[in-house]
Design a protein around this motif. Structure first.
Motif, PDB file in Angstrom:
ATOM      1  N   ALA A  63      -1.898 -14.458 -11.773  1.00  0.00           N
ATOM      2  CA  ALA A  63      -1.101 -14.107 -12.956  1.00  0.00           C
ATOM      3  C   ALA A  63       0.243 -13.529 -12.525  1.00  0.00           C
ATOM      4  N   GLY A  64       0.243 -12.831 -11.395  1.00  0.00           N
ATOM      5  CA  GLY A  64       1.494 -12.281 -10.862  1.00  0.00           C
ATOM      6  C   GLY A  64       2.446 -13.375 -10.410  1.00  0.00           C
ATOM      7  N   VAL A  65       1.892 -14.423  -9.794  1.00  0.00           N
ATOM      8  CA  VAL A  65       2.736 -15.541  -9.352  1.00  0.00           C
ATOM      9  C   VAL A  65       3.394 -16.201 -10.557  1.00  0.00           C
ATOM     10  N   LYS A  66       2.599 -16.392 -11.606  1.00  0.00           N
ATOM     11  CA  LYS A  66       3.114 -17.015 -12.828  1.00  0.00           C
ATOM     12  C   LYS A  66       4.227 -16.151 -13.435  1.00  0.00           C
ATOM     13  N   PHE A  67       3.971 -14.851 -13.489  1.00  0.00           N
ATOM     14  CA  PHE A  67       4.956 -13.929 -14.065  1.00  0.00           C
ATOM     15  C   PHE A  67       6.229 -13.906 -13.228  1.00  0.00           C
ATOM     16  N   LEU A  68       6.043 -13.894 -11.916  1.00  0.00           N
ATOM     17  CA  LEU A  68       7.201 -13.890 -11.019  1.00  0.00           C
ATOM     18  C   LEU A  68       8.075 -15.120 -11.298  1.00  0.00           C
ATOM     19  N   ARG A  69       7.419 -16.273 -11.378  1.00  0.00           N
ATOM     20  CA  ARG A  69       8.134 -17.528 -11.607  1.00  0.00           C
ATOM     21  C   ARG A  69       8.821 -17.547 -12.975  1.00  0.00           C
ATOM     22  N   GLU A  70       8.122 -17.040 -13.989  1.00  0.00           N
ATOM     23  CA  GLU A  70       8.636 -17.205 -15.356  1.00  0.00           C
ATOM     24  C   GLU A  70       9.521 -16.052 -15.823  1.00  0.00           C
ATOM     25  N   GLU A  71       9.315 -14.873 -15.265  1.00  0.00           N
ATOM     26  CA  GLU A  71      10.033 -13.701 -15.780  1.00  0.00           C
ATOM     27  C   GLU A  71      10.868 -12.954 -14.736  1.00  0.00           C
ATOM     28  N   LEU A  72      10.240 -12.647 -13.593  1.00  0.00           N
ATOM     29  CA  LEU A  72      10.947 -11.812 -12.627  1.00  0.00           C
ATOM     30  C   LEU A  72      12.139 -12.541 -12.017  1.00  0.00           C
ATOM     31  N   LEU A  73      11.953 -13.824 -11.775  1.00  0.00           N
ATOM     32  CA  LEU A  73      12.997 -14.632 -11.152  1.00  0.00           C
ATOM     33  C   LEU A  73      14.325 -14.535 -11.904  1.00  0.00           C
ATOM     34  N   LYS A  74      14.234 -14.426 -13.228  1.00  0.00           N
ATOM     35  CA  LYS A  74      15.449 -14.377 -14.063  1.00  0.00           C
ATOM     36  C   LYS A  74      16.274 -13.116 -13.825  1.00  0.00           C
ATOM     37  N   ARG A  75      15.647 -12.127 -13.239  1.00  0.00           N
ATOM     38  CA  ARG A  75      16.287 -10.815 -13.155  1.00  0.00           C
ATOM     39  C   ARG A  75      16.823 -10.494 -11.772  1.00  0.00           C
ATOM     40  N   VAL A  76      16.852 -11.483 -10.879  1.00  0.00           N
ATOM     41  CA  VAL A  76      17.232 -11.158  -9.505  1.00  0.00           C
ATOM     42  C   VAL A  76      18.525 -11.859  -9.085  1.00  0.00           C
ATOM     43  N   ALA A  77      19.236 -11.171  -8.181  1.00  0.00           N
ATOM     44  CA  ALA A  77      20.468 -11.739  -7.638  1.00  0.00           C
ATOM     45  C   ALA A  77      20.163 -12.833  -6.626  1.00  0.00           C
ATOM     46  N   LEU A  78      19.051 -12.648  -5.923  1.00  0.00           N
ATOM     47  CA  LEU A  78      18.694 -13.610  -4.882  1.00  0.00           C
ATOM     48  C   LEU A  78      17.182 -13.619  -4.701  1.00  0.00           C
ATOM     49  N   ALA A  79      16.597 -14.813  -4.601  1.00  0.00           N
ATOM     50  CA  ALA A  79      15.188 -14.949  -4.209  1.00  0.00           C
ATOM     51  C   ALA A  79      15.158 -15.554  -2.817  1.00  0.00           C
ATOM     52  N   THR A  80      14.245 -15.057  -1.962  1.00  0.00           N
ATOM     53  CA  THR A  80      14.230 -15.499  -0.567  1.00  0.00           C
ATOM     54  C   THR A  80      12.858 -16.026  -0.122  1.00  0.00           C
ATOM     55  N   PRO A  81      12.339 -17.060  -0.788  1.00  0.00           N
ATOM     56  CA  PRO A  81      11.033 -17.590  -0.367  1.00  0.00           C
ATOM     57  C   PRO A  81      11.145 -18.368   0.945  1.00  0.00           C
ATOM     58  N   ASN A  82      10.067 -18.376   1.719  1.00  0.00           N
ATOM     59  CA  ASN A  82      10.000 -19.378   2.797  1.00  0.00           C
ATOM     60  C   ASN A  82       9.485 -20.675   2.172  1.00  0.00           C
ATOM     61  N   VAL A  83       9.361 -21.698   2.989  1.00  0.00           N
ATOM     62  CA  VAL A  83       8.995 -23.001   2.428  1.00  0.00           C
ATOM     63  C   VAL A  83       7.642 -22.965   1.702  1.00  0.00           C
ATOM     64  N   PRO A  84       6.585 -22.390   2.324  1.00  0.00           N
ATOM     65  CA  PRO A  84       5.301 -22.361   1.584  1.00  0.00           C
ATOM     66  C   PRO A  84       5.394 -21.581   0.268  1.00  0.00           C
ATOM     67  N   GLU A  85       6.161 -20.480   0.250  1.00  0.00           N
ATOM     68  CA  GLU A  85       6.307 -19.713  -0.989  1.00  0.00           C
ATOM     69  C   GLU A  85       7.071 -20.508  -2.041  1.00  0.00           C
ATOM     70  N   ALA A  86       8.119 -21.202  -1.608  1.00  0.00           N
ATOM     71  CA  ALA A  86       8.872 -22.029  -2.558  1.00  0.00           C
ATOM     72  C   ALA A  86       7.982 -23.138  -3.114  1.00  0.00           C
ATOM     73  N   GLU A  87       7.151 -23.712  -2.248  1.00  0.00           N
ATOM     74  CA  GLU A  87       6.223 -24.761  -2.713  1.00  0.00           C
ATOM     75  C   GLU A  87       5.260 -24.210  -3.761  1.00  0.00           C
ATOM     76  N   ALA A  88       4.729 -23.014  -3.473  1.00  0.00           N
ATOM     77  CA  ALA A  88       3.762 -22.413  -4.402  1.00  0.00           C
ATOM     78  C   ALA A  88       4.436 -22.040  -5.723  1.00  0.00           C
ATOM     79  N   LEU A  89       5.654 -21.532  -5.646  1.00  0.00           N
ATOM     80  CA  LEU A  89       6.344 -21.115  -6.869  1.00  0.00           C
ATOM     81  C   LEU A  89       6.742 -22.310  -7.726  1.00  0.00           C
ATOM     82  N   LEU A  90       7.136 -23.395  -7.064  1.00  0.00           N
ATOM     83  CA  LEU A  90       7.699 -24.522  -7.800  1.00  0.00           C
ATOM     84  C   LEU A  90       6.696 -25.649  -8.014  1.00  0.00           C
ATOM     85  N   GLY A  91       5.569 -25.577  -7.307  1.00  0.00           N
ATOM     86  CA  GLY A  91       4.584 -26.653  -7.447  1.00  0.00           C
ATOM     87  C   GLY A  91       5.072 -27.969  -6.884  1.00  0.00           C
TER      88      GLY A  91
END
Lengths: 291, 291
Positions: free
Chosen positions: B127-155
């Motif tokens: 549920a945290g991953v979903k919230f991060l993707r849908e809500e938290l991301l909008k509030r940040v100046a920069l997101a710094t995922p590595n490739v596996p994290e970007a894959e998980a966030l973006l599907g």
């Protein structure tokens, strides 16, 4: 395969509570340890909610978690010294005493944190105080209470330096290898060290200002870092006291209450900062050595 | 009365989990922030039990406690940048998003920590991953995922640099002001920054060895510290990457597993030997020992 061309510095373990404003507790210890070119590892005994304006609440770590934290660290690394600060309660004090003994930890410096600096929040419960006095004290190389803490631990009143010396000797009779009783609240600040053989007085200067948040934590972890590097007790205490005094003199405000020490005053002056303008730096002014 | 002759450096808040071996999480962030001559404050989202050999267990901070920690800090200090790391669960992610918005926090760098580096311990629930993707991301100046994290966030699947650029753009479409997708696991390591206007590639050197524990935490807090000092995004990323690479090159072993970075490689090289400088000793007078 690894790039272990750089040998590790001495490792110092801090067992303490976490202060989010980072002037005291775990973060102050880790900064102090790093400033002494040692590597700090940390078991967190409690999370506190606080700012420079004081402690608002305390959330003590479960004893099983604290045990697991420390065991994981000690099974992985060899520590050269340990600083013990806030313990929270009897259960956590018991875990720490047991592990100090089981792992035969060297150079254990115990800062017997009992209350928040404003005095209104209890940081060790009554059973913990009793255990500290009766059991933990026996297992430490040095205890570093201030006058109110020494009074609470010993059940005596301390009004002057003679009484501080008596208190330091009592703490050693109770089992500590040595004791440093800190008289920072006296009109003329003086600390008394009793090492089991002789007493020594350390007279300090009163640093103007109120940015003294975490000075006790910083002193005990600085002593631990000096012991980790092989310094003898008396020199370790002297060097740590100088460090704390300088760090207080270079303190800055970061909130509305008493600010933190500046733990990195030395390297800030010596390093070429990246992205910081020259005028934002405050060179350390080293007074001429006195004869 | 206070000695506020020293102005405070920029204050950087880290919101992250605590790693007792201090190579990653809160402690790595605070060391990084200090190494950049900023002052670090820290809200702890979780205590972990871990050594250099891996994460053994995770104890997520209660959301009400995390809220109280952050509110106490922000009501007391003005922060110049924020680094967000491990959040633990949806409740904590929600608290952080709400407070970022309420306090209008500037220069928020989100390192979307999802799993431990060995991959077997979940550090943010579903549920945290979903919230991060849908809500938290909008509030940040920069997101710094590595490739596996970007894959998980973006599907999506990311196999090459072109796909990394597409992922960085997708993260900005989802609301992040900018995104840095880190390709440290690629054969030739390259990171891709998309700032909403153009994409830039940062090609790095692969540092031999395995002392890379906490490199993601360190990079994101170094970027936050650079932004706090007024650097533009692209320069901040470049300087932070250089810092991480140097800190890895100067790493040393402190346990049996991958060691931490050496966060203070610069000042260690530049500063005098361990301990206090002799000229600093004058203020404390040690009278002869008394019998």
């Amino acid at each position: 395969m690894s790039n272990h061309s750089h040998p590790a510095p001495p490792i110092v373990l801090t067992i303490a509570g976490f202060d989010p404003c980072c002037g005291a507790g775990t973060a102050a210890d880790l900064k102090t340890i790093a400033a002494h070119n040692c590597y700090g590892i940390a078991a967190v005994t409690a999370l506190t909610v606080q700012s420079t304006q004081g402690v608002k609440s305390v959330h003590v770590t479960a004893a099983a978690t604290l045990r697991a934290e420390i065991e994981a660290l000690l099974e992985d690394s060899t520590v050269a010294a340990v600083k013990i600060g806030m313990l929270g309660n009897r259960a956590n004090a018991g875990v720490v005493a047991e592990l100090v003994e089981r792992f035969k930890l060297p150079n254990v410096v115990l800062d017997p944190v009992l209350k928040s600096s404003t005095g209104d929040v209890e940081l060790l419960d009554a059973a913990g105080v009793k255990f500290l006095r009766e059991e933990l004290l026996k297992r430490v190389a040095l205890a570093t209470p201030n006058v109110p803490e020494a009074e609470a631990l010993l059940g005596i009143e301390i009004r002057d330096v003679t009484a501080m010396e008596a208190a330091a000797k009592l703490l050693v009779e109770r089992g500590a290898h040595a004791a440093l009783v800190k008289g920072g609240h006296l009109e003329k600040p003086v600390d008394v060290l009793y090492d089991g053989t002789e007493a020594a007085r350390f007279e300090g200067e009163r640093v103007r200002g109120e940015n003294t948040h975490g000075s006790g934590c910083t002193l005990s972890s600085a002593i631990a870092a000096q012991l980790a590097q092989g310094k003898h007790l008396r020199e370790a205490v002297l060097l740590a006291k100088v460090y704390v005094q300088k760090a207080m003199q270079h303190a800055y405000p970061i909130g509305k209450g008493p600010g933190p020490l500046n733990h990195f005053f030395r390297t800030q002056a010596e390093s070429a900062p990246r992205g910081v303008h020259a005028e934002e730096l405050h060179p350390v002014q080293v007074p001429p050595a006195e004869p």
